[in-house]
Design an enzyme around this catalytic site. Structure first.
Site, PDB file in Angstrom:
ATOM      1  N   TYR A  14       1.494  -1.040  -0.235  1.00  0.00           N
ATOM      2  CA  TYR A  14       0.191  -0.525  -0.153  1.00  0.00           C
ATOM      3  C   TYR A  14       0.889   1.214  -0.335  1.00  0.00           C
ATOM      4  O   TYR A  14       0.609   2.149  -0.520  1.00  0.00           O
ATOM      5  CB  TYR A  14      -1.097   0.333   1.341  1.00  0.00           C
ATOM      6  N   PHE A  43      -5.547  21.140 -25.952  1.00  0.00           N
ATOM      7  CA  PHE A  43      -6.078  19.442 -25.866  1.00  0.00           C
ATOM      8  C   PHE A  43      -7.329  19.504 -25.601  1.00  0.00           C
ATOM      9  O   PHE A  43      -7.359  20.059 -24.412  1.00  0.00           O
ATOM     10  CB  PHE A  43      -5.273  18.107 -25.435  1.00  0.00           C
ATOM     11  N   ASP A  44      -8.240  18.549 -25.724  1.00  0.00           N
ATOM     12  CA  ASP A  44      -9.457  18.657 -25.321  1.00  0.00           C
ATOM     13  C   ASP A  44      -9.464  18.143 -23.789  1.00  0.00           C
ATOM     14  O   ASP A  44     -10.467  18.989 -22.704  1.00  0.00           O
ATOM     15  CB  ASP A  44     -10.649  18.269 -26.020  1.00  0.00           C
ATOM     16  N   ASP A  73       2.151  20.264 -20.571  1.00  0.00           N
ATOM     17  CA  ASP A  73       1.876  19.642 -21.377  1.00  0.00           C
ATOM     18  C   ASP A  73       2.104  18.823 -21.975  1.00  0.00           C
ATOM     19  O   ASP A  73       2.426  18.500 -23.313  1.00  0.00           O
ATOM     20  CB  ASP A  73       0.430  20.312 -21.634  1.00  0.00           C
ATOM     21  N   ALA A  87       2.728  14.521 -22.598  1.00  0.00           N
ATOM     22  CA  ALA A  87       2.062  13.706 -23.013  1.00  0.00           C
ATOM     23  C   ALA A  87       3.082  13.277 -24.093  1.00  0.00           C
ATOM     24  O   ALA A  87       3.652  12.244 -24.343  1.00  0.00           O
ATOM     25  CB  ALA A  87       0.891  13.651 -23.528  1.00  0.00           C
ATOM     26  N   LYS A 131       1.023   7.886 -23.606  1.00  0.00           N
ATOM     27  CA  LYS A 131       1.472   8.005 -24.833  1.00  0.00           C
ATOM     28  C   LYS A 131       3.281   7.846 -24.556  1.00  0.00           C
ATOM     29  O   LYS A 131       3.517   6.556 -24.473  1.00  0.00           O
ATOM     30  CB  LYS A 131       1.114   9.453 -25.238  1.00  0.00           C
ATOM     31  N   HIS A 173     -20.051  13.909 -31.718  1.00  0.00           N
ATOM     32  CA  HIS A 173     -19.118  12.365 -31.871  1.00  0.00           C
ATOM     33  C   HIS A 173     -18.855  11.713 -31.829  1.00  0.00           C
ATOM     34  O   HIS A 173     -19.028  10.239 -32.996  1.00  0.00           O
ATOM     35  CB  HIS A 173     -17.713  13.349 -32.320  1.00  0.00           C
TER      36      HIS A 173
HETATM   37  C1  LIG Z   1      -3.668  12.131 -24.124  1.00  0.00           C
HETATM   38  C2  LIG Z   1      -3.982  13.435 -23.473  1.00  0.00           C
HETATM   39  C3  LIG Z   1      -4.592  14.328 -22.194  1.00  0.00           C
HETATM   40  C4  LIG Z   1      -5.212  13.508 -21.358  1.00  0.00           C
HETATM   41  O1  LIG Z   1      -4.588  12.059 -20.995  1.00  0.00           O
HETATM   42  P1  LIG Z   1      -4.655  11.028 -20.145  1.00  0.00           P
HETATM   43  O2  LIG Z   1      -4.595  10.043 -20.146  1.00  0.00           O
HETATM   44  O3  LIG Z   1      -5.972  10.534 -21.840  1.00  0.00           O
HETATM   45  O4  LIG Z   1      -6.087  11.690 -19.620  1.00  0.00           O
HETATM   46  C5  LIG Z   1      -4.069  15.627 -21.988  1.00  0.00           C
HETATM   47  N1  LIG Z   1      -2.899  16.469 -22.846  1.00  0.00           N
HETATM   48  C6  LIG Z   1      -2.761  15.737 -23.811  1.00  0.00           C
HETATM   49  C7  LIG Z   1      -1.590  16.514 -24.728  1.00  0.00           C
HETATM   50  C8  LIG Z   1      -2.480  14.595 -24.362  1.00  0.00           C
HETATM   51  O5  LIG Z   1      -2.402  13.970 -25.144  1.00  0.00           O
END
Ligand SMILES: *Cc1c(COP(=O)(O)O)cnc(C)c1O
Length: 464
Positions: free
Chosen positions: A71, A123-124, A213, A215, A256, A448
């Site tokens: 844990y 990103f969305d 950000d 990723a 990613k 979508h």
């Molecule tokens: C995928 C992504 C996110 C969100 O990450 P999740 O692991 O899908 O929650 C945020 N910012 C960017 C640029 C991404 O490509």
């Protein structure tokens, strides 16, 4: 361009199979012409996303067997923490189960209602989490994005725009500036080191926090090494360390460049902020040495982060995408150029000028990719971004009608890419026969994902 060769060989296989034409026609019709509603087992080659879909290495699978599910204070946590601190050049690391949780934690901790968050392009989920905490997301992509040049860093921030924006609203209304690397929403295009440094300079001038950000930090670092003068002789890791080092922190989706199927984290330098984030982390994710992840997953990510920085892998990864773009163009399909780090974008608006934006040319191409080859892509055009203004009832469409083919990491071979290009060539030959679509069932938000469509019998505009 030479056919890129995979720098790995296959030790374990996962079967995929091509449904018959009759089945494909039936499945897509049953799905209401919405590719999200098709069962994954009925897809032959799946380019829906590169998020969490990649193949892990033998080292990662071996790491999984070394999972320590204690844990608190499990050994995988220490490996994970040490790896993230080293690459991201930060003092505190908070694990969580996805990138969007990192966003939720971070924005909950720093945003007040009415604050602005400038980003090269949100990103969305980042946009949605900013708004959910009362913030106002502001996209400031560089001007070169919309020209036809082969400029390699079209993912850059519009730094002049950033400075004038800060002056307009006042630095007090801007608690953080976010740089997304690579710039996912504009095609996974790179951000240059020079651009990152300039954003840092502006943040210093106005005393603002700068977060990444991150990723696709490894793919971005490779673009810097390959295309930015002065970085030829650096290791990818040292480029990543320098770049991420300019930030006060980072939000990461490990699905990613973490090379894992699930996971994420926050990395920050400020002790007080880390303390606040930790309290919230315990509340919504778990104890700070696992944060919603299994010990074995922490191990897979720690190993994956290091593998993502392997130059041979990154050269293959970006060549694989560039080659895909090239053979798709040879097949006669216009694409967005240059290609970025993780996907190729087909320009359905250009390919199908006889289908107006209101009839979703991108969706028409997406449906045809499935019908002809059981290939799954995703429309990024007026189905995703168009709609109706709730106040005026006015209909609006997207700026461009694109179809994204996102390539999972280390999963498909060049054969799968060439198969896809052959299917695209067949579609291009008969493009005049592709029809528009209309929505017959639509939810209130993010239509979508779940809407149902109907193929239109004939186009009001004659085919060209
Ligand atoms: C995928 C992504 C996110 C969100 O990450 P999740 O692991 O899908 O929650 C945020 N910012 C960017 C640029 C991404 O490509």
């Amino acid at each position: 361009m030479k056919r890129p060769i995979e720098p790995f060989r296959i030790k374990m296989t996962e079967p995929i199979s091509l449904p018959s034409e009759k089945e494909r026609v039936k499945y897509i019709e049953e799905a209401g012409y919405n590719i999200f509603k098709i069962r994954a087992q009925d897809i032959f080659v799946d380019f829906l996303t590169d998020s969490g879909t990649g193949a892990m290495s033998q080292q990662q699978w071996a790491g999984i067997m070394n999972g320590d599910e204690s844990y608190a204070g499990g050994r995988n946590w220490f490996h994970f923490e040490e790896t993230v601190k080293d690459i991201f050049q930060k003092k505190y690391v908070l694990p969580c189960h996805q990138g969007r949780v990192a966003e939720n934690l971070f924005f909950s901790s720093i945003l007040k209602k009415g604050d602005y968050v400038p980003n090269n392009t949100h990103f969305d989920t980042t946009r949605a989490n900013t708004m959910h905490k009362g913030g106002i997301p502001v996209d400031l992509p560089c001007k070169e994005l919309n020209d036809d040049s082969e400029f390699r860093f079209k993912g850059n921030f519009d730094t002049e725009g950033l400075e004038s924006f800060i002056n307009k609203v006042g630095p007090d209304k801007v608690p953080v500036v976010v740089i997304t690397v690579t710039n996912n929403s504009v095609g996974g295009l790179g951000v240059s080191m020079q651009n990152v440094k300039e954003v840092r300079r502006i943040c210093d001038k106005y005393k603002l926090l700068l977060f990444f950000d991150a990723a696709r930090f490894a793919e971005n670092s490779y673009f810097i090494k390959k295309y930015e003068p002065g970085y030829e002789d650096h290791t990818i890791k040292s480029v990543a360390q320098e770049m991420l080092g300019y930030g006060d922190g980072a939000m990461m989706s490990a699905k990613k460049d973490g090379m894992a199927n699930m996971g994420g984290f926050l990395a920050v330098n400020d002790a007080e902020l880390a303390g606040r984030l930790k309290e919230l982390l315990i509340l919504i994710e778990g104890f700070p040495t696992y944060g919603g992840l299994n010990g074995r997953d922490l191990e897979a990510i720690a190993i994956g982060l290091k593998e993502a920085l392997n130059e041979e892998y990154l050269a293959y990864r970006t060549d694989h995408i560039a080659y895909f773009g090239e053979i798709l163009q040879e097949a006669g399909c216009p694409i967005i150029s240059p290609t970025g780090g993780h996907a190729v974008f087909l320009d359905a608006g250009k390919l199908l000028p006889h289908i107006p934006a209101e009839q979703f040319p991108g969706q028409s191409l997406t449906v045809e990719l499935y019908r002809k080859g059981a290939i799954r892509a995703v429309e990024i055009g007026s189905l995703m971004f168009g709609g109706e203004d709730p106040n005026t009832g006015e209909k609006f469409t997207a700026k461009r009608e694109l179809v994204r083919l996102a390539v999972p990491r280390r999963m498909y071979t060049v054969s799968h890419l060439e198969y896809t290009a052959e299917i695209v060539a067949q579609i291009v030959k008969n493009k005049g026969s592709l029809k528009g679509y209309k929505i017959v069932e639509e939810p209130k938000y993010l239509r979508h994902f779940t809407c149902r469509l109907q193929e239109l019998v004939a186009n009001p505009v004659s085919a060209v």
